[in-house]
Design an enzyme around this catalytic site. Structure first.
Site, PDB file in Angstrom:
ATOM      1  N   HIS A  16       0.814  -1.213   0.000  1.00 20.47           N
ATOM      2  CA  HIS A  16       0.000   0.000   0.000  1.00 20.47           C
ATOM      3  C   HIS A  16       0.846   1.260   0.000  1.00 20.47           C
ATOM      4  O   HIS A  16       0.407   2.312  -0.454  1.00 20.47           O
ATOM      5  CB  HIS A  16      -1.012  -0.035   1.145  1.00 20.47           C
ATOM      6  CG  HIS A  16      -2.137  -0.955   0.825  1.00 20.47           C
ATOM      7  ND1 HIS A  16      -2.184  -2.242   1.296  1.00 20.47           N
ATOM      8  CD2 HIS A  16      -3.199  -0.809   0.004  1.00 20.47           C
ATOM      9  CE1 HIS A  16      -3.271  -2.832   0.809  1.00 20.47           C
ATOM     10  NE2 HIS A  16      -3.896  -1.994   0.023  1.00 20.47           N
TER      11      HIS A  16
ATOM     12  N   GLU B  92     -11.296 -10.852  -4.802  1.00 15.80           N
ATOM     13  CA  GLU B  92      -9.848 -10.791  -4.581  1.00 15.80           C
ATOM     14  C   GLU B  92      -9.331 -12.011  -3.820  1.00 15.80           C
ATOM     15  O   GLU B  92      -8.180 -12.052  -3.397  1.00 15.80           O
ATOM     16  CB  GLU B  92      -9.472  -9.483  -3.880  1.00 15.80           C
ATOM     17  CG  GLU B  92     -10.317  -9.112  -2.682  1.00 15.80           C
ATOM     18  CD  GLU B  92      -9.950  -7.745  -2.102  1.00 15.80           C
ATOM     19  OE1 GLU B  92      -8.924  -7.164  -2.489  1.00 15.80           O
ATOM     20  OE2 GLU B  92     -10.705  -7.268  -1.234  1.00 15.80           O
TER      21      GLU B  92
ATOM     22  N   ASP C  71      -4.635  -8.502  -4.327  1.00 16.71           N
ATOM     23  CA  ASP C  71      -4.803  -9.624  -3.405  1.00 16.71           C
ATOM     24  C   ASP C  71      -5.036 -10.928  -4.143  1.00 16.71           C
ATOM     25  O   ASP C  71      -4.524 -11.971  -3.748  1.00 16.71           O
ATOM     26  CB  ASP C  71      -5.974  -9.352  -2.446  1.00 16.71           C
ATOM     27  CG  ASP C  71      -5.545  -8.440  -1.317  1.00 16.71           C
ATOM     28  OD1 ASP C  71      -4.489  -8.702  -0.725  1.00 16.71           O
ATOM     29  OD2 ASP C  71      -6.259  -7.464  -1.045  1.00 16.71           O
TER      30      ASP C  71
ATOM     31  N   CYS D  76      -9.885  -3.100 -10.081  1.00 17.44           N
ATOM     32  CA  CYS D  76      -9.375  -1.937  -9.366  1.00 17.44           C
ATOM     33  C   CYS D  76      -7.992  -2.202  -8.777  1.00 17.44           C
ATOM     34  O   CYS D  76      -7.433  -1.355  -8.094  1.00 17.44           O
ATOM     35  CB  CYS D  76     -10.353  -1.466  -8.293  1.00 17.44           C
ATOM     36  SG  CYS D  76     -10.671  -2.710  -7.048  1.00 17.44           S
TER      37      CYS D  76
HETATM   38  C1  PEP Z   1      -6.673  -5.270  -4.502  1.00 20.27           C
HETATM   39  O1  PEP Z   1      -6.477  -6.138  -3.656  1.00 20.27           O
HETATM   40  O2  PEP Z   1      -6.369  -5.403  -5.714  1.00 20.27           O
HETATM   41  C2  PEP Z   1      -7.266  -3.984  -4.115  1.00 20.27           C
HETATM   42  C3  PEP Z   1      -7.607  -3.101  -5.019  1.00 20.27           C
HETATM   43  O3  PEP Z   1      -7.404  -3.711  -2.796  1.00 20.27           O
HETATM   44  P1  PEP Z   1      -6.167  -3.344  -1.840  1.00 20.27           P
HETATM   45  O4  PEP Z   1      -4.966  -3.061  -2.708  1.00 20.27           O
HETATM   46  O5  PEP Z   1      -6.567  -2.156  -1.060  1.00 20.27           O
HETATM   47  O6  PEP Z   1      -6.008  -4.570  -1.020  1.00 20.27           O
HETATM   48 MG    MG Z   2      -7.378  -5.983  -1.740  1.00 17.89          MG
END
Ligand code: PEP
Ligand code: MG
Length: 588
Positions: A199, A441, A465, A512
């Site tokens: 992140h 995910e 994920d 996403c």
């Molecule tokens: C993902 O897992 O691709 C996602 C968009 O959520 P995060 O990156 O916040 O886990």
């Molecule tokens: Mg995620």
């Protein structure tokens, strides 16, 4: 004539996770005294600060006693006696009283006051010409470091409040640090740990800060104040760059700026393929303040609002009212485009106060996201009520993270229905037809896509994920970053399953995760039939150009060929060739 010694440059290679070039002095973050930041408190906070101070002193005392006992058992009571002096420091009335007095007078956080008082105390003692007192000064420094660490459990660090522009070099930077640091002063980020989908990397991209992670032990090799060049495209940190290197990077920067300039002309255009298929192109945000860049980069709304950042860096939870105001403001800003609010995904690498996550051995597979919400209904409901109330504006959608199967999804939907009934009873307005989606995910969700599609209005695939769970590769571990392969044939199969499952039940499906912003992957995702891409706002113009350069039939053919291939490298090469042919100027 004297010949001047010129340092040859030194290059460190890591993983480039946020594009761009930064040049400047570095600030190396060490977990030490200098990381205590000063912040103001209110008079009403004094009691709380004193409480924190007392707790830290008790904690420190217990730690010293434990060490003393361990040493006594290992090497004898006599050597353990040195810790008696340390115990005296935590009980030193003069020191404690001075901290309390100054806390009330200065009205700032107790760790800062304590460090200031203790350092002054130690310095005064060390200047006296007496070996005993000099020893005492060292004891005070040692104990001070320990008390401050105990107090700092959740406190901000000094590098978050830099007043000069620097490239930050750290062992690791947490997502909450990235969220709170003074962005104006951070030219670039370089860390020992980390990976593309951590992140922190995601934040760096959305803040457009060049970043290189996975530099192993670079923090041990560099010192604050050294001059470096950071290449976020190729994952390089160059110490003392030579004039040739600087010239080369000057050229590269110029070329990149030209491309960026050309892309700004695309702002008002649609992300439609050459043969007329519209792919909705939205942006991901982490903080409400990011919404401006969504609009300026020409995104069609927000496809993922990571609301968990609202819960980080604070001692209390955000109230329903505070959340309502925040969501409403963001929704208004992107209106008439949609805002997809993901319910908070705490856990993994995003830990809020009081979560006790340190007890988890595998936090990414632990009490995270929807699992945490379903066990903490009062927190979950406060958020759902706030989102529902904001959805009266009609452009708000809700999405649940980390859904693993139908039962869990139904439980989340039932809580949402409870919240609607409550709001109705209370006479508070909310959107009547608010769309609800599930993030896909976890591989089990992808495999159950047909069943899940019957329950919701849309899917959004979280590839960050999905890939880590499908391939059993921790997404934040730089040691296995090379195994994190979005083009693995298994990932391709899962993506196809989700897309087919959604369309069989007439719901739309987006992506996403970071894969959607990877220009090499755009042809593959279009060929798989995905309806929406949600990417970091800074990537929107590039992805739009890529979409506009492609046609659906050629992307479908690419997927057919990719499904026949057996290795991630072969699939990547196939995708890369198509990207190169159609928009090679954007790559590399
Ligand atoms: C993902 O897992 O691709 C996602 C968009 O959520 P995060 O990156 O916040 O886990
Ligand atoms: Mg995620």
């Amino acid at each position: 004539m004297s010949s001047e010694q010129i340092n040859p440059e030194v290059r460190y290679t890591g993983i480039g996770v946020s594009p761009g070039i930064a040049r400047g002095k570095i600030y190396v973050v060490h977990d030490d005294f200098e990381d205590v930041v000063r912040y103001r408190i209110q008079a009403a906070d004094i009691t709380g600060e004193i409480g924190r101070f007392e707790t830290a002193l008790i904690q420190t005392r217990a730690q010293i006693l434990e060490m003393q006992q361990q040493i006594a058992e290992a090497i004898g009571a006599k050597d353990a006696g040195i810790f008696d002096a340390h115990l005296l420091v935590v009980e030193d009335r003069t020191l404690i009283d001075e901290v309390l007095r100054k806390l009330k007078a200065d009205l700032c956080n107790v760790e800062f006051v304590f460090q200031e008082v203790a350092t002054h105390y130690a310095e005064t003692l060390s200047k006296i010409d007496d070996p005993y007192l000099r020893e005492r000064a060292l004891d005070i420094q040692d104990v001070t470091r320990r008390v401050v660490r105990n107090l700092l459990g959740k406190a901000p660090k000094a590098f978050l409040a830099l007043t000069e522009q620097h490239i930050l070099v750290a062992h690791n930077i947490t997502p909450s640090d990235t969220a709170t640091m003074n962005r104006e002063q951070v030219l670039g980020l370089a860390t020992d740990l980390g990976s593309r989908t951590s992140h922190t990397a995601i934040m760096a991209r959305s803040l457009s800060i060049p970043a290189v992670v996975g530099l192993h032990h670079v923090t041990n090799k560099l010192e604050t104040g050294q001059e470096v060049l950071l290449d976020g495209y190729n994952g390089l940190l160059v110490l003392d760059p030579t004039p040739e290197t600087l010239w080369h990077y000057g050229e590269l920067k110029h070329r990149k700026e030209l491309v960026t300039e050309q892309l700004t002309g695309l702002r008002e255009t649609k992300s439609t393929t050459r043969d007329g298929r519209h792919i909705v192109l939205s942006a991901n945000i982490e903080l409400p303040g990011d919404v401006g860049s969504v609009v300026t980069n020409g995104a069609e709304g927000i496809g993922l609002y990571r609301t968990e950042f609202l819960y980080l860096n604070r001692r209390t939870l955000p109230t329903e009212e505070e959340q309502f105001e925040t969501y409403r403001t963001v929704a208004e800003h992107v209106s008439p485009h949609p805002l997809i609010i993901r319910t908070f995904d705490l856990g993994g690498d995003k830990i809020a106060t009081g979560m006790n996550a340190e007890d988890e051995l595998n936090p990414f597979m632990g009490l995270r996201a929807i699992r945490f919400c379903l066990e903490n209904l009062h927190i979950f409901k406060a958020q759902l009520r706030a989102i529902l109330r904001a959805s009266a504006a009609e452009n708000v959608k809700i999405m649940f993270p980390m859904i693993s199967g139908v039962d869990e999804l139904r439980r989340a939907l039932a809580v949402l229905e409870d919240c609607k009934a409550e709001l109705q009873r209370e006479g508070l307005p909310f959107g009547s037809g608010t769309e609800v989606g599930a993030m896909i995910e976890i591989p089990s969700a992808a495999l159950c896509a047909h069943a899940l599609a019957r329950e919701v209005d849309f899917f959004s695939i979280g590839t960050n994920d999905l890939i880590q769970y499908a391939l059993a590769v921790d997404r934040v571990n730089e040691r296995i970053a090379h195994l994190y392969e979005p083009t693995h044939p298994a990932v391709l199969q899962l993506l196809k399953m989700v897309s087919d499952g959604a369309h069989a039940h007439d719901i739309w499906v987006g992506v996403c995760g970071e894969m959607a912003g990877d220009l090499n992957m755009v042809p593959l995702l279009i060929g798989l039939g995905l309806d929406e891409f949600s990417v970091s706002a800074s990537l929107v113009p590039r992805v739009k150009r890529a979409v506009q350069s492609l046609s659906v039939p050629e992307c479908k053919k690419l997927v057919e060929e990719a499904l026949e291939l057996e290795t991630p490298a072969d699939i990547l090469a196939l995708c890369g060739q198509m990207a190169q042919r159609n928009y090679g100027d954007l790559l590399g």
